[in-house]
Design an enzyme around this catalytic site. Sequence first.
Site, short mmCIF file in Angstrom:
data_model
loop_
_atom_site.label_atom_id
_atom_site.label_comp_id
_atom_site.label_asym_id
_atom_site.label_seq_id
_atom_site.Cartn_x
_atom_site.Cartn_y
_atom_site.Cartn_z
N ARG A 107 2.85 3.84 4.88
CA ARG A 107 2.44 4.14 6.25
C ARG A 107 3.44 3.54 7.22
NH1 ARG A 107 -3.90 3.00 7.42
NH2 ARG A 107 -3.10 1.75 9.13
N ARG A 160 -0.30 -6.44 13.85
CA ARG A 160 -1.65 -5.86 13.75
C ARG A 160 -2.69 -6.97 13.49
NH1 ARG A 160 -0.48 -1.83 9.17
NH2 ARG A 160 -2.73 -1.49 9.10
N ARG A 213 0.84 -1.22 0.00
CA ARG A 213 0.00 0.00 0.00
C ARG A 213 0.87 1.26 0.00
NH1 ARG A 213 -4.34 0.77 4.67
NH2 ARG A 213 -2.51 0.44 5.98
P1 AP5 Z 1 -7.33 -0.38 2.74
O1 AP5 Z 1 -8.65 -0.02 2.21
O2 AP5 Z 1 -6.36 0.71 3.00
O3 AP5 Z 1 -7.51 -1.34 4.02
P2 AP5 Z 1 -8.04 -1.01 5.48
O4 AP5 Z 1 -8.97 -2.11 5.85
O5 AP5 Z 1 -8.53 0.37 5.59
O6 AP5 Z 1 -6.68 -1.24 6.27
P3 AP5 Z 1 -6.00 -0.35 7.40
O7 AP5 Z 1 -4.55 -0.75 7.40
O8 AP5 Z 1 -6.30 1.08 7.26
O9 AP5 Z 1 -6.70 -0.95 8.64
P4 AP5 Z 1 -6.34 -0.80 10.09
O10 AP5 Z 1 -7.59 -1.25 10.70
O11 AP5 Z 1 -5.13 -1.54 10.51
O12 AP5 Z 1 -5.89 0.72 10.23
P5 AP5 Z 1 -6.51 1.97 10.97
O13 AP5 Z 1 -6.08 3.17 10.27
O14 AP5 Z 1 -7.96 1.76 11.23
O15 AP5 Z 1 -6.67 -1.43 1.74
C1 AP5 Z 1 -5.37 -1.95 1.92
C2 AP5 Z 1 -4.65 -2.09 0.58
O16 AP5 Z 1 -5.31 -3.04 -0.22
C3 AP5 Z 1 -4.62 -0.80 -0.24
O17 AP5 Z 1 -3.39 -0.71 -0.87
C4 AP5 Z 1 -5.74 -0.99 -1.25
O18 AP5 Z 1 -5.48 -0.30 -2.44
C5 AP5 Z 1 -5.76 -2.50 -1.46
N1 AP5 Z 1 -7.10 -3.03 -1.68
C6 AP5 Z 1 -8.19 -2.81 -0.89
N2 AP5 Z 1 -9.27 -3.47 -1.35
C7 AP5 Z 1 -8.85 -4.15 -2.45
C8 AP5 Z 1 -9.50 -5.03 -3.36
N3 AP5 Z 1 -10.80 -5.37 -3.25
N4 AP5 Z 1 -8.78 -5.55 -4.39
C9 AP5 Z 1 -7.46 -5.23 -4.52
N5 AP5 Z 1 -6.80 -4.41 -3.69
C10 AP5 Z 1 -7.47 -3.87 -2.66
O19 AP5 Z 1 -5.80 1.88 12.39
C11 AP5 Z 1 -4.41 2.10 12.51
C12 AP5 Z 1 -4.01 2.04 13.98
O20 AP5 Z 1 -4.69 3.08 14.71
C13 AP5 Z 1 -4.35 0.76 14.72
O21 AP5 Z 1 -3.36 -0.23 14.55
C14 AP5 Z 1 -4.44 1.27 16.17
O22 AP5 Z 1 -3.17 1.43 16.72
C15 AP5 Z 1 -5.06 2.65 16.01
N6 AP5 Z 1 -6.55 2.63 16.12
C16 AP5 Z 1 -7.44 3.01 15.17
N7 AP5 Z 1 -8.71 2.82 15.58
C17 AP5 Z 1 -8.60 2.29 16.84
C18 AP5 Z 1 -9.56 1.84 17.78
N8 AP5 Z 1 -10.89 1.89 17.52
N9 AP5 Z 1 -9.11 1.34 18.97
C19 AP5 Z 1 -7.79 1.29 19.24
N10 AP5 Z 1 -6.84 1.68 18.39
C20 AP5 Z 1 -7.23 2.17 17.19
MG MG Z 2 -7.91 2.11 6.69
#
Ligand code: AP5
Ligand code: MG
Length: 215
Positions: free
Chosen positions: A161, A172, A128
């Site tokens: 990232r 994760r 990504r």
């Molecule tokens: P993408 O759409 O970016 O995936 P995502 O599910 O959004 O993945 P994240 O890494 O953002 O999830 P996350 O839950 O770890 O992160 P968050 O920011 O919430 O897709 C990924 C890749 O695949 C991209 O390159 C895309 O182009 C490709 N792709 C997608 N769909 C596709 C398809 N159908 N076909 C082909 N390619 C595809 O959280 C980050 C951190 O923040 C956490 O680790 C934690 O420390 C903290 N945090 C956030 N929320 C909380 C909470 N509620 N509680 C505690 N800590 C939290």
């Molecule tokens: Mg995301």
Amino acid sequence: MLRTILLGPPGAGKGTQAVRIVEKYGIPHISTGDIFRDNIKRQTELGKKAQEYMNKGELVPDDLVIEIATDRLLRDDCKKGFLLDGFPRTVYQAEKLDEFMQAHGGKIDHVINLEVGDDLLIFRLTGRRVCKQCGASFHVVNIPPKVEGICDKCGGELVQRADDTEETVKNRIAVYKEQTMPLIDYYTKADNISTLDGAAPLDECFAEIVKVLGE
Ligand code: AP5
Ligand code: MG
């Protein structure tokens, strides 16, 4: 009224599908991860606290997350509904969200659970690239930008990232299985969860989501 949660492991495509969902339904996209990353960029107190956990692939403590999420839900633009991406992530957060919804005379209408196997998650996250300027997300193989390293939408620089290294991604995923997966049971009991194939191509996955949320 469309009050929806996007659930799924890191890399399931929550952020990617969220962009399309909010465009179609005209509701705000609330990503706790994006809120934290914005705070890290500005080096606010919240950002400094969150950064420690995020860089290791650990969850940010519940109390911090619940406060920022509920504050955001109180804003006027959420009156017509909202899309939560990455919140709740623990059973405790889900319970607090339910309490909040009840106190404000509402409920969660749909939980969309995107399912993807571990190997594909690792491939997606290590490949990504995100725009430093507008946050748009690409993938070096699946969704490559027209010019390598440059955002198609705004011309900004594409970067990896901080938590997308293979080691942190694996942690994760482990943290997801231990702390977030129990939410599938939680919402199954509430009878409002739909599990969809997040490994399907983007358009197919979006079409399935629309079937659940309605035209
Ligand atoms: P993408 O759409 O970016 O995936 P995502 O599910 O959004 O993945 P994240 O890494 O953002 O999830 P996350 O839950 O770890 O992160 P968050 O920011 O919430 O897709 C990924 C890749 O695949 C991209 O390159 C895309 O182009 C490709 N792709 C997608 N769909 C596709 C398809 N159908 N076909 C082909 N390619 C595809 O959280 C980050 C951190 O923040 C956490 O680790 C934690 O420390 C903290 N945090 C956030 N929320 C909380 C909470 N509620 N509680 C505690 N800590 C939290
Ligand atoms: Mg995301």
